[in-house]
Structure formats: C-alpha cells, structure tokens
Write an enzyme that holds these catalytic residues in place. Sequence first.
Site, PDB file in Angstrom:
ATOM      1  CG  LEU A 115      -4.217   1.788   0.459  1.00  0.00           C
ATOM      2  CD1 LEU A 115      -3.184   3.044   1.514  1.00  0.00           C
ATOM      3  CD2 LEU A 115      -5.534   2.349   0.209  1.00  0.00           C
ATOM      4  CG  HIS A 116       0.628  -2.295   1.204  1.00  0.00           C
ATOM      5  ND1 HIS A 116       1.424  -1.119   0.362  1.00  0.00           N
ATOM      6  CD2 HIS A 116       1.755  -2.364   2.258  1.00  0.00           C
ATOM      7  CE1 HIS A 116       2.516  -1.060   0.617  1.00  0.00           C
ATOM      8  NE2 HIS A 116       2.762  -1.727   1.668  1.00  0.00           N
ATOM      9  CD  GLN A 117      -4.664  -1.168   8.077  1.00  0.00           C
ATOM     10  OE1 GLN A 117      -5.043  -0.036   8.425  1.00  0.00           O
ATOM     11  NE2 GLN A 117      -5.807  -1.847   8.229  1.00  0.00           N
TER      12      GLN A 117
END
Length: 177
Positions: A135-137
């Site tokens: 996950l990464h934003q």
Amino acid sequence: MTDEFELTGVPDAFQRLWTPHRMAYVKGGQDQFKGKDECPFCVAPGRTDEESLIVYRGKFNYVVLNLFPYNPGHLLICPYRHVPDYTDITVEETAEFAELTQTAMRVLRKVANPTGFNLGMNQGVTGGAGVAAHLHQHVVPRWGGDGNFLPIIAQTKAITQTLDEVRQQVAQAWPAG
C-alpha cells in the site's frame, strides 16, 4: 499516427498522462514485488534517508519521494508493514497515514507553493498500482500549466529540481515529530 481503429490521436474527453518509466514495472510484472525482500517499500526504511529519498519517518508509516515523479515534490505515504490494501491497515496506522498526508500537503505548500494536489491510491493490479503488494498513497503537487506541450512533443517531462534537492527541502520543512 493511428492504429487500424484510428483511435490514437483521435480527440476525446480524456487528458492523458503518459508514464513510460512505468514499463519497468509492467515488464517485470507484479510478481517481482510480492515478497518483503524484493519490495522497494519494505527495503527503503533499512537504508539512509538520503539513499531512499525518505523525508520523514513516523511510528507506523513513512514519507518518501517518488523515484519517478509526475511533478517535483511527488511524495508517497507508505506503511512500514507489507500490506496491499487500505483495509489491511489498523486504525492507528490509518490515523497516522491521514495525518502524514495532511502534513505533506502543508509542507509542500510551504516549500513549493502548489495551487492544487492530486491524492490517490491505486489498489490492486487492475487498479493501476505499480507495486500492488505494498500500500502507498500518492501526494502530487500541481500548478497551473504544469501539464504543457513538452511531454507530448518532445516525450520529455521537465522536472525543475533534482530528487535530492526536493528531499532536502521537504525534510527540512517537515515539523518535528
């Protein structure tokens, strides 16, 4: 130039952001990033901030410059844990994730004066994630006119600062945690 269906170059309602550097991920496939040992977001915290382009380390998440930025100051908020989906992070991780996103926007406003932002998470392979296993934003600063003719005509994206310069500016402006 058009294909047999005459789709390429035909005007439509979409503005396209071409990202040819992502071909490295596409050609290697998602399997290259499934394990923690191969995952760039798991490996990064074990290196120095300068080597990994990390601008801030929190308790559950860290903030890093995107190695292939859409614009100068393009940041990623990443959990330390190797989890693929937003629903996989805990309430505590989520709170810090959101706080770091807000802080990233404030810091970028201070050091670069963008007039807008794109925030987003590409979830899963079909959702467009380059590294779907972690996950990464994205926090992408935007300015009026930042999408100009150069990428279209010259297949070149003008990035006005080096990654090291941007990392130093953002890291120095980040509030003490």
